[in-house]
Design an enzyme around this catalytic site. Structure first.
Site, PDB file in Angstrom:
ATOM      1  N   GLU A 165     -53.679 -24.397 -20.665  1.00 26.48           N
ATOM      2  CA  GLU A 165     -52.620 -24.330 -21.680  1.00 26.48           C
ATOM      3  C   GLU A 165     -51.213 -24.242 -21.096  1.00 26.48           C
ATOM      4  OE1 GLU A 165     -53.424 -21.639 -24.902  1.00 26.48           O
ATOM      5  OE2 GLU A 165     -55.189 -22.772 -25.500  1.00 26.48           O
ATOM      6  N   GLU A 371     -61.994 -25.025 -25.280  1.00 31.24           N
ATOM      7  CA  GLU A 371     -61.887 -23.853 -26.151  1.00 31.24           C
ATOM      8  C   GLU A 371     -61.853 -24.334 -27.590  1.00 31.24           C
ATOM      9  OE1 GLU A 371     -58.884 -20.806 -25.514  1.00 31.24           O
ATOM     10  OE2 GLU A 371     -58.982 -21.084 -23.345  1.00 31.24           O
TER      11      GLU A 371
HETATM   12  C1  BGP Z   1     -56.118 -19.527 -25.865  1.00 29.83           C
HETATM   13  C2  BGP Z   1     -56.219 -18.926 -24.488  1.00 29.83           C
HETATM   14  C3  BGP Z   1     -57.355 -17.981 -24.316  1.00 29.83           C
HETATM   15  C4  BGP Z   1     -57.779 -17.218 -25.532  1.00 29.83           C
HETATM   16  C5  BGP Z   1     -57.658 -17.989 -26.828  1.00 29.83           C
HETATM   17  C6  BGP Z   1     -57.739 -17.159 -28.062  1.00 29.83           C
HETATM   18  O1  BGP Z   1     -54.792 -19.860 -26.124  1.00 29.83           O
HETATM   19  O2  BGP Z   1     -56.368 -19.927 -23.520  1.00 29.83           O
HETATM   20  O3  BGP Z   1     -57.085 -17.178 -23.200  1.00 29.83           O
HETATM   21  O4  BGP Z   1     -57.356 -15.918 -25.551  1.00 29.83           O
HETATM   22  O5  BGP Z   1     -56.456 -18.716 -26.906  1.00 29.83           O
HETATM   23  O6  BGP Z   1     -56.513 -16.529 -28.276  1.00 29.83           O
HETATM   24  P1  BGP Z   1     -56.365 -15.033 -28.682  1.00 29.83           P
HETATM   25  O7  BGP Z   1     -57.077 -14.258 -27.653  1.00 29.83           O
HETATM   26  O8  BGP Z   1     -54.911 -14.731 -28.713  1.00 29.83           O
HETATM   27  O9  BGP Z   1     -56.972 -14.924 -30.027  1.00 29.83           O
END
Ligand code: BGP
Length: 475
Positions: A165, A371
């Site tokens: 990201e 993801e």
């Molecule tokens: C993405 C990241 C992750 C993860 C996910 C969920 O942006 O790469 O590290 O955390 O989001 O986000 P959050 O944990 O803020 O709900």
């Protein structure tokens, strides 16, 4: 496009799930690991620290056995830079190297393909002190790190991802806490895009090195891609949508794939006196590097309309998914057609298909989902169960759209939702859970750290066993 018959998922489709080092491992200063930015940052109020996380460092065997029980074909995780190189460069930590050797071998024992992200929001603290990504040497630091990884793990790891990201670090780095701004900065946009440039060069060097050292391996970028929609059909909204897609999405992939800055973004940066400075050789490096595939994270789409530049942006409550606006370029708005998660992220499975189609149309490279998932307040019942039908619905609807994208002719390598196991959220602690495996801990009470299979665990196991053909509720 309605398909009368859907094409099946490929036989070797990489079903799995994802984690990242600092969010899952714990052992934050153990066995010679140097601190990373995640260990020195100011924690969001009311959220768990990362010293133990969910203790994957000590419990990886149990965790991978559970992944194997689900039938995983892949496990996507990140390597902590400061665990293998405590100072970021220079001396290697043998214990850190050993940990990832063990983790990789444990995956391979079950025929689980390790998919490795090299950098996931965790700059070594020693390199933070040297200016982090604002330092023009950062691309060389990253190359050195890449070399250590390729030398040690390249004999077994086929899939590499560079920087997780990068677009979110650039667009909302202040909110997710990854941005370091040197004191003398006068033009913040210029500083941010200079850091972004260093990351693009770092990525290009790593991709080139990977191809030199590991001709059989595959490497690609891993941005968060969410297609921007125009809010309605005013022509001005289409211009806004194009601005938003260029700034949020295409900048990163146009550079990774074609080695050039997107022209709309370049015009935007010129207007802000923020075009990045190229060091000698950067242009050649950027042009020469080529990814083998595109990995991307997708949680939601993004709806925008024209902005006249007069609005005040209050992004105090924004996060890496919630609306972002750029006065004069686009204004983000809520999409009234979409429902939201408990944490306010819009849910848009059809937008997932639209995103896959757009990515493939533009770059013609295979796609790997690294993801996708739903954060929720899961509850462990007295009899040790976690009923998470909302997660099953979310995943089912998104997986169904992958099959539609495959039927549209999009080449898909695999699906690795977030997350394999509960872990600490980017800035909302452990209460925001994503995993198939529940971990018994609270924000500040480590409790037993025992693992429990959620309902979605059994459901996903069935999905994998049928190679995505049975998405029904039964499990
Ligand atoms: C993405 C990241 C992750 C993860 C996910 C969920 O942006 O790469 O590290 O955390 O989001 O986000 P959050 O944990 O803020 O709900």
């Amino acid at each position: 496009m309605i398909h009368q018959t859907l094409k099946p998922f490929p036989k070797d489709f990489l079903w799995g799930a994802s984690t990242s080092a600092y969010q899952v491992e714990g052992a934050s200063l153990e066995d010679g690991k140097g601190p990373s930015f995640q260990d020195t940052k100011e924690l969001p109020p009311g959220t768990a620290d990362l010293t133990v996380s969910v203790d994957h460092y000590h419990r990886y065997k149990e965790d991978i056995a559970l992944m194997a029980e689900m039938g995983f074909k892949a496990y996507h995780f990140s390597i902590s830079w400061s665990r293998v190189l405590p100072e970021g460069i220079g001396k290697v930590n043998p214990k850190g190297i050993e940990f990832y050797n063990n983790l990789i071998d444990e995956c391979l024992k079950y025929d689980i393909e390790p998919i490795i992200t090299m950098f996931h929001f965790d700059m070594p603290a020693a390199l933070e002190e040297k200016g982090s990504w604002s330092n023009a040497e950062s691309s060389e630091w990253f190359k050195e790190f890449a070399q250590v990884l390729f030398e040690n793990y390249g004999d077994r790891v086929k899939y590499w991802l560079t920087i997780n990201e990068q677009n979110m670090m650039t667009l909302v780095g202040q909110l997710i806490g990854t941005l370091r701004v040197p004191e003398a900065t006068t033009n913040l946009t210029k500083e941010i895009y200079q850091q972004n440039h260093h990351q693009l060069v770092a990525q290009a060097k790593a991709m080139q090195l990977c191809h030199e050292m590991l001709p059989q391996a595959k490497i690609g970028p891993a941005p968060n891609i969410a297609l921007a929609y125009p809010n309605g059909n005013r022509p001005e909204d289409i211009i806004a949508e194009q601005n938003a897609n260029a700034i949020r999405n295409w900048l990163y992939l146009d550079m990774a794939v074609y080695g050039r800055y997107n022209n709309l973004v370049w015009a935007y940066l010129e207007a802000k006196d923020a075009t990045p400075t190229f060091a000698p050789g950067d242009a050649e490096v950027l042009k020469a590097a080529k990814p083998d595939f595109i990995a991307f994270n997708y949680y939601t789409s993004f709806t925008v309309e024209a902005s006249d530049g007069s609005e005040q942006i209050d992004d105090k409550f924004a996060d890496q998914q919630s609306a972002m606006s750029e006065p004069g370029y686009y204004r983000s708005v809520q999409n009234q057609n979409l429902k939201k998660t408990e944490f306010g992220w819009e849910i848009d499975p059809v937008g997932f298909r639209a995103t896959m189609r757009a990515l493939y149309d533009r770059y013609q490279l295979p796609l790997l989902v690294t993801e996708n998932g739903i954060g929720a307040y899961d509850e462990l019942t007295a009899d040790g169960k976690v009923h998470d039908p909302y997660r099953i619905v979310y995943l089912r609807e998104h997986i169904a759209q992958i099959q539609k994208a495959i039927s549209d002719g999009v080449e898909m390598l695999g699906y690795n939702p977030w997350s394999a196991i509960d872990l600490i959220s980017t800035h909302e602690g452990i209460k925001k859970r994503y995993g198939f495996i529940y971990v018994d801990r609270d924000e500040f009470d480590l409790k037993t750290l025992k693992r429990y299979r959620k309902d979605s665990f059994y459901w996903y196991k069935k999905v994998i066993a049928t190679n995505g053909q049975d998405l029904s509720d039964q499990f």
